[in-house]
Design an enzyme around this catalytic site. Structure first.
Site, PDB file in Angstrom:
ATOM      1  N   ASN A   1       0.858  -1.234   0.005  1.00  0.00           N
ATOM      2  CA  ASN A   1       0.019   0.101  -0.124  1.00  0.00           C
ATOM      3  C   ASN A   1       0.880   1.211  -0.077  1.00  0.00           C
ATOM      4  O   ASN A   1       1.540   1.594   0.882  1.00  0.00           O
ATOM      5  CB  ASN A   1      -1.051  -0.081   0.967  1.00  0.00           C
ATOM      6  CG  ASN A   1      -1.685   1.244   1.406  1.00  0.00           C
ATOM      7  OD1 ASN A   1      -1.719   2.018   0.637  1.00  0.00           O
ATOM      8  ND2 ASN A   1      -2.229   1.454   2.503  1.00  0.00           N
ATOM      9  N   TRP A   2       0.914   1.958  -1.234  1.00  0.00           N
ATOM     10  CA  TRP A   2       1.783   2.955  -1.275  1.00  0.00           C
ATOM     11  C   TRP A   2       1.535   4.201  -0.715  1.00  0.00           C
ATOM     12  O   TRP A   2       2.110   5.315  -0.623  1.00  0.00           O
ATOM     13  CB  TRP A   2       2.180   3.209  -2.780  1.00  0.00           C
ATOM     14  CG  TRP A   2       3.198   2.500  -3.261  1.00  0.00           C
ATOM     15  CD1 TRP A   2       3.688   1.106  -2.787  1.00  0.00           C
ATOM     16  CD2 TRP A   2       4.315   2.818  -4.436  1.00  0.00           C
ATOM     17  NE1 TRP A   2       4.832   0.661  -3.500  1.00  0.00           N
ATOM     18  CE2 TRP A   2       5.333   1.519  -4.254  1.00  0.00           C
ATOM     19  CE3 TRP A   2       4.655   3.776  -5.020  1.00  0.00           C
ATOM     20  CZ2 TRP A   2       6.145   1.663  -5.465  1.00  0.00           C
ATOM     21  CZ3 TRP A   2       5.440   3.708  -6.178  1.00  0.00           C
ATOM     22  CH2 TRP A   2       6.298   2.670  -6.160  1.00  0.00           C
ATOM     23  N   LYS A   3      -0.086   4.164  -0.178  1.00  0.00           N
ATOM     24  CA  LYS A   3      -0.333   5.533   0.256  1.00  0.00           C
ATOM     25  C   LYS A   3      -0.359   6.697  -0.611  1.00  0.00           C
ATOM     26  O   LYS A   3      -0.372   6.490  -1.709  1.00  0.00           O
ATOM     27  CB  LYS A   3      -0.231   5.782   1.717  1.00  0.00           C
ATOM     28  CG  LYS A   3      -0.209   4.466   2.700  1.00  0.00           C
ATOM     29  CD  LYS A   3       0.092   4.552   4.014  1.00  0.00           C
ATOM     30  CE  LYS A   3       0.009   3.177   4.786  1.00  0.00           C
ATOM     31  NZ  LYS A   3       0.202   3.450   6.299  1.00  0.00           N
TER      32      LYS A   3
ATOM     33  N   HIS B   1      -9.396   1.389   5.289  1.00  0.00           N
ATOM     34  CA  HIS B   1      -8.087   1.502   6.045  1.00  0.00           C
ATOM     35  C   HIS B   1      -8.128   2.663   6.998  1.00  0.00           C
ATOM     36  O   HIS B   1      -8.774   3.401   7.255  1.00  0.00           O
ATOM     37  CB  HIS B   1      -6.797   2.103   5.076  1.00  0.00           C
ATOM     38  CG  HIS B   1      -5.578   2.016   5.344  1.00  0.00           C
ATOM     39  ND1 HIS B   1      -5.161   2.946   6.285  1.00  0.00           N
ATOM     40  CD2 HIS B   1      -4.615   0.944   5.259  1.00  0.00           C
ATOM     41  CE1 HIS B   1      -3.726   2.514   6.728  1.00  0.00           C
ATOM     42  NE2 HIS B   1      -3.543   1.316   6.045  1.00  0.00           N
TER      43      HIS B   1
ATOM     44  N   GLU C   1      -6.389   4.655   8.200  1.00  0.00           N
ATOM     45  CA  GLU C   1      -6.173   6.315   7.772  1.00  0.00           C
ATOM     46  C   GLU C   1      -7.387   6.480   7.062  1.00  0.00           C
ATOM     47  O   GLU C   1      -7.707   8.182   7.360  1.00  0.00           O
ATOM     48  CB  GLU C   1      -4.952   6.339   6.917  1.00  0.00           C
ATOM     49  CG  GLU C   1      -3.614   5.966   7.717  1.00  0.00           C
ATOM     50  CD  GLU C   1      -2.596   5.475   7.003  1.00  0.00           C
ATOM     51  OE1 GLU C   1      -2.497   5.348   5.701  1.00  0.00           O
ATOM     52  OE2 GLU C   1      -1.732   5.067   7.583  1.00  0.00           O
TER      53      GLU C   1
ATOM     54  N   GLU D   1      -4.821  -4.818  10.662  1.00  0.00           N
ATOM     55  CA  GLU D   1      -3.749  -3.719  10.896  1.00  0.00           C
ATOM     56  C   GLU D   1      -4.106  -3.035  12.240  1.00  0.00           C
ATOM     57  O   GLU D   1      -4.761  -2.235  12.362  1.00  0.00           O
ATOM     58  CB  GLU D   1      -3.949  -2.683   9.409  1.00  0.00           C
ATOM     59  CG  GLU D   1      -3.674  -3.413   8.338  1.00  0.00           C
ATOM     60  CD  GLU D   1      -3.020  -2.324   7.277  1.00  0.00           C
ATOM     61  OE1 GLU D   1      -2.041  -2.725   6.736  1.00  0.00           O
ATOM     62  OE2 GLU D   1      -3.531  -1.304   7.218  1.00  0.00           O
TER      63      GLU D   1
ATOM     64  N   GLY E   1       3.165   2.012  10.863  1.00  0.00           N
ATOM     65  CA  GLY E   1       4.368   3.172  10.562  1.00  0.00           C
ATOM     66  C   GLY E   1       5.031   3.487  11.738  1.00  0.00           C
ATOM     67  O   GLY E   1       5.916   4.562  11.719  1.00  0.00           O
TER      68      GLY E   1
ATOM     69  N   SER F   1       3.847  -2.475  10.371  1.00  0.00           N
ATOM     70  CA  SER F   1       5.272  -2.437  10.232  1.00  0.00           C
ATOM     71  C   SER F   1       5.835  -3.883  10.107  1.00  0.00           C
ATOM     72  O   SER F   1       6.895  -4.336  10.607  1.00  0.00           O
ATOM     73  CB  SER F   1       5.923  -2.174  11.667  1.00  0.00           C
ATOM     74  OG  SER F   1       5.464  -0.741  12.199  1.00  0.00           O
TER      75      SER F   1
ATOM     76  N   GLY G   1       2.904  -1.217   4.026  1.00  0.00           N
ATOM     77  CA  GLY G   1       3.132   0.234   3.813  1.00  0.00           C
ATOM     78  C   GLY G   1       4.463   0.570   3.562  1.00  0.00           C
ATOM     79  O   GLY G   1       4.955   0.299   2.377  1.00  0.00           O
ATOM     80  N   GLY G   2       5.166   1.350   4.506  1.00  0.00           N
ATOM     81  CA  GLY G   2       6.495   2.167   4.019  1.00  0.00           C
ATOM     82  C   GLY G   2       7.488   1.176   3.466  1.00  0.00           C
ATOM     83  O   GLY G   2       8.203   1.582   2.541  1.00  0.00           O
TER      84      GLY G   2
HETATM   85  P1  13P Z   1       3.374   0.149   7.382  1.00  0.00           P
HETATM   86  O1  13P Z   1       3.876  -1.173   6.814  1.00  0.00           O
HETATM   87  O2  13P Z   1       4.191   1.332   6.905  1.00  0.00           O
HETATM   88  O3  13P Z   1       3.332   0.178   8.912  1.00  0.00           O
HETATM   89  O4  13P Z   1       1.994   0.489   7.124  1.00  0.00           O
HETATM   90  C1  13P Z   1       0.898  -0.592   7.107  1.00  0.00           C
HETATM   91  C2  13P Z   1      -0.300  -0.127   6.311  1.00  0.00           C
HETATM   92  O5  13P Z   1      -1.103   0.885   6.831  1.00  0.00           O
HETATM   93  C3  13P Z   1      -0.468  -0.962   5.369  1.00  0.00           C
HETATM   94  O6  13P Z   1      -1.626  -0.599   4.693  1.00  0.00           O
END
Ligand code: 13P
Length: 255
Positions: free
Chosen positions: A13-15, A101, A103, A171, A177, A217, A238-239
């Site tokens: 997920n590149w956000k 999500h 977020e 999640e 993050g 993470s 994510g990251g």
């Molecule tokens: P991180 O891997 O950066 O913690 O993010 C997870 C995430 O929100 C994937 O949707």
């Protein structure tokens, strides 16, 4: 419960990250996959920002990497300035859409009802809905994790769930993050609970084949341990999905 062996999915997920130049990460990932000695026993997906969907669809051709989107409006079209529909995402190359999500739930106040409607819109467009669930740190400290995640699942789940059109992603909000992750034992308990609640909603047979991803993470250094947990059928990353080498390091848990 019936025998289950869903094929794992590792999705990035590149956000709100990535510009045109990011296509080189996709090319680099494809080279790493090509050079790998074995074929990963998982499906691989990247969910870039919507502006990159078409370019990524072209760049991913012939690589086996699937492209997904990050959110959608509940309607197919209409007067919704700035929004994008599931049908549009499909047209641009997406095979799946991440909905619910944390977020989106936090930044845009998205309710379970809205998440369910978005998952239904994804299904109606012929796309896989990746439905995200997870507790906050306060809820965890109150020992409310299973109750919160169970209720999010029940209320965010559309009617027509199949193993092919729905993926669940657990999640924990506090793990996103932050570099923090639950213990393998905690993940095992939550995923078992999700599987059980899923069975109550859609029956044992379907529930046993729906993929339940862990996200929060995930890194190359913890992927092997997390992906080995019972009822963990892949990762939502994510990251660490932004750099081809790191994402490949996570995929390597399935090599
Ligand atoms: P991180 O891997 O950066 O913690 O993010 C997870 C995430 O929100 C994937 O949707």
């Amino acid at each position: 419960m019936a025998q289950r062996k869903p094929r794992a999915l590792v999705a990035g997920n590149w956000k709100m990250n990535g510009l045109k130049g990011s296509r080189k990460e996709l090319a680099a990932l494809s080279r790493l996959l090509e050079r790998a000695s074995g074929k990963p026993a998982c499906e691989i997906m990247i969910c870039p920002p919507a502006t990159l969907l078409m370019a990524f669809r072209e760049a991913a051709k012939g690589t086996g990497i699937k492209i997904g989107a990050q959110d959608c409006h509940v309607s197919e079209s209409g007067a919704h300035t700035g929004d994008l529909s599931a049908v549009m995402m499909k047209d641009a190359g997406a095979k799946a859409i991440i909905v619910g999500h944390s977020e989106r739930r936090a930044d845009h106040g998205e309710s379970n009802n809205l998440v369910r409607a978005k998952a239904e819109a994804a299904h109606a467009a012929g796309l896989v809905a990746i439905i995200c669930l997870g507790e906050t740190i306060e809820e965890r400290n109150d020992n409310a994790t299973l109750r919160v995640v169970g209720s999010q699942l029940k209320n965010s789940l559309p009617d027509a769930v199949t193993a092919a059109n729905t993926v669940i992603a657990y999640e924990p909000v506090w793990a996103i993050g932050t570099g923090l992750t639950p213990t393998a034992d905690d993940v095992k308990k939550v995923h078992a609970h999700i599987r059980k609640r899923l069975a109550a909603e859609v029956g044992d047979e379907v529930a046993s084949r729906v993929r339940i991803l862990y996200g929060g993470s995930v890194k190359p250094s913890n992927a092997v341990e997390l992906m080995a947990v019972e009822n963990v059928d892949g990762a939502l990353v994510g990251g660490a999905s932004l750099q081809a080498a790191d994402f490949f390091g996570i995929i390597s848990a399935y090599l």
